[in-house]
Design an enzyme around this catalytic site. Structure first.
Site, short mmCIF file in Angstrom:
data_model
loop_
_atom_site.label_atom_id
_atom_site.label_comp_id
_atom_site.label_asym_id
_atom_site.label_seq_id
_atom_site.Cartn_x
_atom_site.Cartn_y
_atom_site.Cartn_z
N GLU A 112 -6.66 15.91 3.53
CA GLU A 112 -7.11 15.19 2.34
C GLU A 112 -8.48 14.60 2.59
OE1 GLU A 112 -4.08 12.47 0.94
OE2 GLU A 112 -2.61 14.06 0.81
N HIS A 238 -8.62 7.52 -8.30
CA HIS A 238 -8.39 8.86 -7.76
C HIS A 238 -9.26 9.82 -8.55
CE1 HIS A 238 -6.47 12.48 -6.33
NE2 HIS A 238 -5.73 11.76 -5.50
N ARG A 283 -12.73 9.25 -1.18
CA ARG A 283 -12.37 9.18 -2.59
C ARG A 283 -13.35 8.40 -3.46
NH1 ARG A 283 -6.03 8.14 -2.80
NH2 ARG A 283 -5.76 10.26 -2.03
N ARG A 379 -9.35 2.80 0.63
CA ARG A 379 -8.24 3.31 1.46
C ARG A 379 -8.40 4.79 1.78
NH1 ARG A 379 -3.05 5.85 -0.05
NH2 ARG A 379 -4.03 5.95 -2.09
P1 FAD Z 1 6.33 0.86 -5.38
O1 FAD Z 1 6.79 2.12 -4.80
O2 FAD Z 1 5.41 0.93 -6.55
O3 FAD Z 1 7.58 -0.02 -5.76
C1 FAD Z 1 7.43 -1.24 -6.44
C2 FAD Z 1 8.79 -1.67 -6.92
O4 FAD Z 1 8.74 -3.02 -7.37
C3 FAD Z 1 9.34 -0.86 -8.08
O5 FAD Z 1 10.71 -0.67 -7.86
C4 FAD Z 1 9.14 -1.80 -9.29
O6 FAD Z 1 10.00 -1.57 -10.36
C5 FAD Z 1 9.41 -3.12 -8.63
N1 FAD Z 1 8.85 -4.31 -9.32
C6 FAD Z 1 7.56 -4.55 -9.64
N2 FAD Z 1 7.46 -5.79 -10.19
C7 FAD Z 1 8.70 -6.31 -10.22
C8 FAD Z 1 9.24 -7.54 -10.67
N3 FAD Z 1 8.49 -8.49 -11.24
N4 FAD Z 1 10.59 -7.75 -10.55
C9 FAD Z 1 11.39 -6.79 -9.98
N5 FAD Z 1 10.92 -5.60 -9.55
C10 FAD Z 1 9.59 -5.37 -9.66
N6 FAD Z 1 0.25 7.01 -0.85
C11 FAD Z 1 0.31 7.75 0.29
O7 FAD Z 1 0.28 7.20 1.40
N7 FAD Z 1 0.46 9.10 0.20
C12 FAD Z 1 0.52 9.75 -0.98
O8 FAD Z 1 0.66 10.96 -1.02
C13 FAD Z 1 0.43 9.01 -2.16
N8 FAD Z 1 0.46 9.63 -3.38
C14 FAD Z 1 0.48 8.85 -4.51
C15 FAD Z 1 0.63 9.47 -5.74
C16 FAD Z 1 0.74 8.71 -6.89
C17 FAD Z 1 0.90 9.39 -8.23
C18 FAD Z 1 0.68 7.31 -6.81
C19 FAD Z 1 0.81 6.47 -8.05
C20 FAD Z 1 0.50 6.69 -5.59
C21 FAD Z 1 0.40 7.44 -4.43
N9 FAD Z 1 0.25 6.85 -3.18
C22 FAD Z 1 0.31 7.61 -2.05
C23 FAD Z 1 0.31 5.40 -3.06
C24 FAD Z 1 1.74 5.00 -2.65
O9 FAD Z 1 2.65 5.85 -3.31
C25 FAD Z 1 2.05 3.57 -3.02
O10 FAD Z 1 1.04 2.73 -2.55
C26 FAD Z 1 3.38 3.15 -2.39
O11 FAD Z 1 4.38 4.06 -2.76
C27 FAD Z 1 3.74 1.75 -2.83
O12 FAD Z 1 5.03 1.47 -2.38
P2 FAD Z 1 5.63 0.04 -2.68
O13 FAD Z 1 7.01 0.03 -2.16
O14 FAD Z 1 4.69 -0.99 -2.21
O15 FAD Z 1 5.62 -0.08 -4.27
C1 SIN Z 2 -2.79 12.45 -3.35
O1 SIN Z 2 -1.84 13.20 -3.13
O2 SIN Z 2 -3.91 12.83 -3.67
C2 SIN Z 2 -2.58 10.98 -3.22
C3 SIN Z 2 -2.61 10.59 -1.82
C4 SIN Z 2 -2.82 9.10 -1.69
O3 SIN Z 2 -3.07 8.42 -2.67
O4 SIN Z 2 -2.74 8.62 -0.55
#
Ligand code: FAD
Ligand code: SIN
Length: 533
Positions: A112, A238, A283, A379
């Site tokens: 990437e 992105h 990025r 990042r």
């Molecule tokens: P999340 O997975 O977003 O979970 C947050 C949780 O909190 C959810 O369950 C939500 O409902 C809950 N919540 C929020 N507010 C409240 C509230 N007030 N009360 C109760 N519940 C609440 N990162 C990588 O390293 N590699 C990748 O390939 C990658 N691809 C990505 C692709 C996409 C489309 C996106 C959007 C992001 C990507 N990222 C990637 C970034 C990464 O996925 C996220 O940063 C990471 O998954 C965040 O995890 P988290 O557990 O912190 O939050």
């Molecule tokens: C992607 O698959 O391009 C997202 C990866 C990331 O946000 O870390």
């Protein structure tokens, strides 16, 4: 009133993995505001970065992270997180994740932007879904863990909610007020340890790759309770998202460029031609180059073209992207994909130490909601799933050493609905939400200026005051809780961006187009309505 050892807010990678790590120490309640899998984690595509290839090293991964972060990364944190990369990959597999392997049976490693080696472990282009499903299965089997769907936390409980102040000036977290979205009641959850795992803030922008849940709730709740928050000007865009009808978007993974995809304009010219790393530049640079191209040419989008690659290989490597594009009439093996940049990842968040402790006692934060210092001003791709698991592991080791017992918690006032009414003014909430998102997109996007940021601050302050007034008089709903948080996260992003008078990484302003290490090589920290650093 519910009492528990651990209250975990959020059911993405950070929340679910923390619950699993501490469940042998006591009772764990996970609160999640929609259905259990709805999270950014579930949509992650590219994968998890780990220096496990034979041509790779941790030192090289560290250098790439710091280069992408434009010298604002905390070097100690970079080392802490990257050192654990191989451990994290094993941890995922022990939870049941099945990653893609090559013909030799070894883990396949993708590439990437900003990475100088192939080091992205993945499950086709559905890495996040594989992780979410595996973690949820483990959580559901654990007798000490209860998961409550459709419950949204409204505010954290601190000394402000205790009848008699415990210690003057101290801020301790005792749990949270939680709205049961189905019956409209606010319940009090008291907890010895609270873990904020609420994810990011992409939904504050009109165009985002994030699901609707990403409204910045955790950052704003912690900020309201008096925690330090930092570096909120660094919103990552992105470069390649497919625009769908109804303002929705769908990410086209950077791994597509790692596989040979190139960004071209409508004449077929390569947009990243002039950069030495071409389409795999970091990025912030790719997104800004596309933005510049679109503004100068008047074109509505650029194209991501992967058509030169073997069609079967494309379908095998990117089954989800292939199928999703097909449902929108685009056969990616034949047609270039129309793409634009979209808000994707919040590099700032609630300030934590290297064990996930926030500046509020007994309140931890991990995952995208947290600001550990790893990402600096931009990042590096696929470092966030890695960071979440490393920080959860360290937070769990900290609570193993020392934690508050629920039996020692003070009495907290129950939620009062006095003076509130059920308004049927849904239109006010939805208009304000749309106004904030459009305003942030137009005025606080990839390219900023003093003029635009001042305008944004004036308008958001106005909406913030109106929302405050409306909130005081209105019975709670999920939409109102989110709107109250969205307007504050927008305001925090704007004042952080106005403060930084230079351009670095994801923060680019035409009034200060250069990086200025003499004045600005430091974080932007806000606490209690003041910029303290
Ligand atoms: P999340 O997975 O977003 O979970 C947050 C949780 O909190 C959810 O369950 C939500 O409902 C809950 N919540 C929020 N507010 C409240 C509230 N007030 N009360 C109760 N519940 C609440 N990162 C990588 O390293 N590699 C990748 O390939 C990658 N691809 C990505 C692709 C996409 C489309 C996106 C959007 C992001 C990507 N990222 C990637 C970034 C990464 O996925 C996220 O940063 C990471 O998954 C965040 O995890 P988290 O557990 O912190 O939050
Ligand atoms: C992607 O698959 O391009 C997202 C990866 C990331 O946000 O870390």
């Amino acid at each position: 009133m519910v009492k528990t050892d651990f209250l975990v807010i959020g059911s993405g990678i950070a929340g679910l993995s923390f619950a699993l790590k501490v469940a042998d120490l006591g009772e764990v309640i996970i609160i999640t505001k929609k259905n259990d899998s709805e999270s950014s984690t579930n949509y992650a595509q590219g994968g998890i970065a780990g220096a496990i290839g034979s041509d790779d090293s941790k030192e090289q991964h560290i250098t790439d992270t710091i280069t992408a972060g434009c010298d604002l990364c905390h070097k100690d944190m970079v080392k802490v997180v990257i050192d654990e990369g191989p451990m994290v990959i094993n941890q995922f597999m022990s939870w049941g994740c099945r990653f893609t392997r090559g013909a030799d049976g070894k883990l396949a490693l993708g590439r990437e932007g900003g990475h100088s080696r192939n080091r992205i472990v993945h499950a086709d282009d559905l890495t996040g879904h594989e992780i979410e499903i595996a973690l949820l299965a483990q959580v559901k089997e654990h007798p000490n863990i209860t998961l409550l769907e459709n419950h949204i936390t409204v505010d954290l409980l601190t000394e402000h909610n205790v009848a008699v102040m415990t210690k003057h000036g101290a801020v301790t977290c005792f749990g949270a007020y939680v709205l049961d979205v189905e019956n409209g009641q606010v319940e009090t959850f008291l907890s010895g340890t609270t873990m904020l795992a609420t994810g990011g803030t992409g939904a504050v922008y009109l165009h985002t790759t994030n699901p609707d849940i990403a409204t910045g709730d955790g950052i704003v709740m912690a900020y309201r309770a008096g925690a330090k928050v930092g570096n909120l000007e660094f919103m990552q865009f992105h470069p390649t998202s497919l625009m769908l009808s109804g303002g929705k978007s769908f990410l086209i993974s950077e791994a597509v460029r790692g596989f040979g995809g190139v960004i071209v304009d409508e004449t077929g010219r390569r947009v990243m031609e002039d950069h030495p790393l071409k389409d795999l530049a970091p990025r912030d640079i790719v997104a800004r180059t596309i933005d510049h191209h679109l503004k100068n040419s008047g074109e509505e989008h650029v194209f991501l073209d992967i058509t030169r690659k073997d069609p079967d290989a494309i379908k095998k490597r990117f089954p989800n992207i292939y199928e999703t594009c097909l449902t929108h009439g685009i056969d990616i093996t034949n047609d270039p994909i129309p793409v634009v940049p979209a808000a994707h990842y919040m590099c700032g968040g609630v300030v934590t130490d290297s064990y996930g402790r926030t500046s509020i006692t007994n309140l931890f934060a991990a995952g995208e909601v947290a600001f550990t210092g790893l990402h600096g001003a931009n990042r590096l791709a696929s470092n966030s799933l890695l960071e979440a698991v490393v920080m959860v592991d360290r937070a769990a080791s900290a609570v193993r050493e020392k934690r508050q017992k629920p039996s020692e918690l003070p009495e907290v006032s129950e939620w009062s609905e006095k003076g509130t009414f059920k308004h049927d003014e849904w239109v006010i909430i939805s208009h304000d939400r749309q106004n904030i998102r459009r305003l942030m997109w137009d005025l606080v996007g990839i390219v900023r200026s003093d003029f635009r940021l001042r305008r944004a601050e004036n308008r958001i302050t106005l909406i913030r005051d109106e929302v405050r007034e409306y909130y005081r008089k209105t019975r709670l709903s999920l939409e109102l809780v989110e709107l109250r948080n969205l307007v504050i996260i927008a305001w925090l992003i704007v004042i952080s961006a106005r403060h930084r008078k230079e351009s670095r990484g994801l923060h680019y302003t035409t009034d200060y187009p250069n990086r200025d290490d003499s004045l600005w090589k430091h974080d932007t920290i806000i606490q209690n309505e003041e910029i303290i650093l």
